[in-house]
Design a protein around this motif. Sequence first.
Motif, mmCIF file in Angstrom:
data_model
loop_
_atom_site.group_PDB
_atom_site.id
_atom_site.type_symbol
_atom_site.label_atom_id
_atom_site.label_comp_id
_atom_site.label_asym_id
_atom_site.label_seq_id
_atom_site.Cartn_x
_atom_site.Cartn_y
_atom_site.Cartn_z
ATOM 1 N N GLU A 215 5.072 11.227 -22.086
ATOM 2 C CA GLU A 215 5.551 10.666 -23.346
ATOM 3 C C GLU A 215 6.971 10.124 -23.214
ATOM 4 N N LEU A 216 7.804 10.750 -22.363
ATOM 5 C CA LEU A 216 9.132 10.190 -22.114
ATOM 6 C C LEU A 216 9.019 8.812 -21.475
ATOM 7 N N LEU A 217 8.126 8.683 -20.497
ATOM 8 C CA LEU A 217 7.936 7.381 -19.857
ATOM 9 C C LEU A 217 7.515 6.335 -20.870
ATOM 10 N N ARG A 218 6.629 6.706 -21.773
ATOM 11 C CA ARG A 218 6.191 5.763 -22.800
ATOM 12 C C ARG A 218 7.316 5.397 -23.752
ATOM 13 N N GLY A 219 8.320 6.253 -23.826
ATOM 14 C CA GLY A 219 9.479 5.947 -24.649
ATOM 15 C C GLY A 219 10.614 5.300 -23.885
ATOM 16 N N GLY A 220 10.387 4.969 -22.616
ATOM 17 C CA GLY A 220 11.411 4.271 -21.847
ATOM 18 C C GLY A 220 12.383 5.178 -21.130
ATOM 19 N N ARG B 103 1.182 -2.818 -10.858
ATOM 20 C CA ARG B 103 1.768 -3.113 -9.549
ATOM 21 C C ARG B 103 2.331 -1.853 -8.902
ATOM 22 N N SER B 104 2.943 -0.988 -9.705
ATOM 23 C CA SER B 104 3.429 0.284 -9.163
ATOM 24 C C SER B 104 2.276 1.090 -8.584
ATOM 25 N N ALA B 105 1.144 1.127 -9.290
ATOM 26 C CA ALA B 105 -0.001 1.897 -8.816
ATOM 27 C C ALA B 105 -0.538 1.333 -7.501
ATOM 28 N N GLN B 106 -0.594 0.018 -7.396
ATOM 29 C CA GLN B 106 -1.066 -0.609 -6.161
ATOM 30 C C GLN B 106 -0.122 -0.293 -5.004
ATOM 31 N N MET B 107 1.179 -0.397 -5.272
ATOM 32 C CA MET B 107 2.153 -0.096 -4.221
ATOM 33 C C MET B 107 2.136 1.382 -3.859
ATOM 34 N N GLN B 108 1.908 2.252 -4.856
ATOM 35 C CA GLN B 108 1.860 3.669 -4.554
ATOM 36 C C GLN B 108 0.681 3.997 -3.643
ATOM 37 N N SER C 64 4.572 10.952 -5.947
ATOM 38 C CA SER C 64 3.806 10.587 -7.139
ATOM 39 C C SER C 64 3.180 11.793 -7.810
ATOM 40 N N ASP C 65 3.007 12.903 -7.052
ATOM 41 C CA ASP C 65 2.447 14.112 -7.652
ATOM 42 C C ASP C 65 3.420 14.779 -8.610
ATOM 43 N N GLN C 66 4.661 14.305 -8.625
ATOM 44 C CA GLN C 66 5.657 14.843 -9.544
ATOM 45 C C GLN C 66 5.660 14.113 -10.882
ATOM 46 N N TYR C 67 4.805 13.105 -11.026
ATOM 47 C CA TYR C 67 4.770 12.282 -12.234
ATOM 48 C C TYR C 67 3.351 12.213 -12.780
ATOM 49 N N PRO C 68 3.207 11.887 -14.061
ATOM 50 C CA PRO C 68 1.869 11.782 -14.639
ATOM 51 C C PRO C 68 1.030 10.757 -13.873
ATOM 52 N N GLU C 69 -0.247 11.013 -13.797
ATOM 53 C CA GLU C 69 -1.144 10.158 -13.017
ATOM 54 C C GLU C 69 -1.145 8.734 -13.549
ATOM 55 N N GLY C 70 -0.985 7.776 -12.615
ATOM 56 C CA GLY C 70 -0.958 6.367 -13.002
ATOM 57 C C GLY C 70 0.346 5.923 -13.627
ATOM 58 N N MET C 71 1.353 6.805 -13.648
ATOM 59 C CA MET C 71 2.631 6.478 -14.286
ATOM 60 C C MET C 71 3.792 6.865 -13.377
ATOM 61 N N ALA C 72 3.695 6.496 -12.112
ATOM 62 C CA ALA C 72 4.760 6.761 -11.145
ATOM 63 C C ALA C 72 5.394 5.425 -10.765
ATOM 64 N N PRO C 73 6.453 5.019 -11.460
ATOM 65 C CA PRO C 73 7.022 3.690 -11.221
ATOM 66 C C PRO C 73 7.579 3.538 -9.810
ATOM 67 N N VAL C 74 7.350 2.403 -9.200
ATOM 68 C CA VAL C 74 8.001 2.019 -7.955
ATOM 69 C C VAL C 74 9.162 1.106 -8.338
ATOM 70 N N LEU C 75 10.363 1.483 -7.969
ATOM 71 C CA LEU C 75 11.552 0.845 -8.524
ATOM 72 C C LEU C 75 12.047 -0.315 -7.677
ATOM 73 N N PRO D 255 -4.316 2.198 -16.267
ATOM 74 C CA PRO D 255 -3.089 2.941 -16.464
ATOM 75 C C PRO D 255 -2.559 2.865 -17.885
ATOM 76 N N ASN D 256 -3.036 1.929 -18.704
ATOM 77 C CA ASN D 256 -2.540 1.786 -20.068
ATOM 78 C C ASN D 256 -3.485 2.393 -21.107
ATOM 79 N N GLU D 257 -4.532 3.059 -20.638
ATOM 80 C CA GLU D 257 -5.494 3.636 -21.538
ATOM 81 C C GLU D 257 -4.866 4.743 -22.393
ATOM 82 N N ASP D 258 -5.161 4.731 -23.692
ATOM 83 C CA ASP D 258 -4.661 5.776 -24.564
ATOM 84 C C ASP D 258 -5.403 7.069 -24.268
ATOM 85 N N VAL D 259 -4.680 8.167 -24.124
ATOM 86 C CA VAL D 259 -5.320 9.416 -23.744
ATOM 87 C C VAL D 259 -5.569 10.322 -24.935
#
Length: 470
Positions: free
Chosen positions: A391-396, A21-26, A44-55, A464-468
Amino acid sequence: MAALIDDESRDAAVGATCYSRSAQMQRRLHEIIPGGAHTYARGSDQYPEGMAPVLVRGHGARVQDVDGNWFVEYGMGLRSVTLGHGFEPVVEAVCQAARGGVSFTRPSVRELDAAERFLRTVPGADMVKFAKNGSDATTAALRLARAATGRELVAICGSQPFFSTDDWFIGTTAMPAGIPASHRDLTVSFRYNDLDSVRELIATWPGRIAALVLEPATATAEPAPGFLEGLRELADRDGFVLVFDEMITGMRWAPGGGQAVYGVRPDLSTWGKALGNGFAVSALAGRRELMELGGLATDDPRTFLLSTTHGPETTGLAAYLAVADAYDDRDVVGIMEVQGAKLAAGVQEAAREAGVAEHVTVTGRPSCLVFGTRDPAGDPSQAFRALFLQELLRGGVLGQSFIVSAAHTDDDLAVTIEAVRQACRIYAKALAAGTTDGFLRGRPVAPALRPLAAPRRLPDLGAPNEDVHT
């Protein structure tokens, strides 16, 4: 809260954090808002691709995105939130002010209350005027300096990142398009902690520098002994106006800003960020003889200073007054210093354990920590920064820094340190491989201020959840 994951369970758990949903809104944000955000640092260019949360919301030191993910947040509203999101006394003060009316045709009593409160906190200032953003306040300071001195040139600290969105400063950055050369030519620069570079400017432009503008300190640089005092002496001798940008240091170094910590009084100072705990309020303060050039008690030609519809609206000033009360009730800066020191120690230990202490660093004043990311050669790296953020995002954990608030609890720090520990393990593997390829999904992050917008494509919405990792 977002799940913490170790190496063994990581592959199975990657899908637990979804950004669909964040990706769609972005994508929609990019279609209707230039840059997809109202602040370049929030892009969004300041965050990893596909991992820019919309709050959606925040509480304390944690925020939730539209996909339901919770994160421990750092940076806290670009350093503006020191008491935590949704801090109840501030929220209640703002609501009470709004119920009584927000904007009138004459000054409200809160304008007097806020001004008196501010001047008690910053005793080196004789007068203050409020506004809504720091850029307006800083530009107003330069207008006063030019009016008072009859000079045109402005000297800025070129080793500090940002002072204003106005032409006099943006013309000096990597994004000067649309700014006339005549504006750019009126701004010169000096180096922090280098009095000789200031003396050189004075010698190169004798009697032409109206103002010298700098942050008294930054997250990564404290003033060398005698530096700020030397600037004060040079200002008194040469006649330029000394301006301290206290946007960050104000209420984060001390309630009275860097000038209170270092004992040097500027002629003018500009404030914002933490004044309202995220609500919009900024200030220009300084010596009476300068400030009155924008007032009525002067025989000199009047200076059009700050004249804004929304500068004195009651909710921003109510927020400031409630923040000031909170700082009186407890040692907010002291809490941030203690929690920041704990966090720095934990991050450094996690980096040492993973063998990446020379590549993942944390520096700065405990209340204003930043992290550094270096590649195998030891050079600063945007690709490795993106990997660390990923990796920080993946750790919350969400943040471009480790800048804390007084709301960051020991539990928040524990979540963060564990996320850093997991991130450093992945980081070590990428260092060993000599590349982020196979570890970082998508493109590296990019500097917010850069001359070209490439890559031009919008954020990738796929998987967006694909393991890299391979």
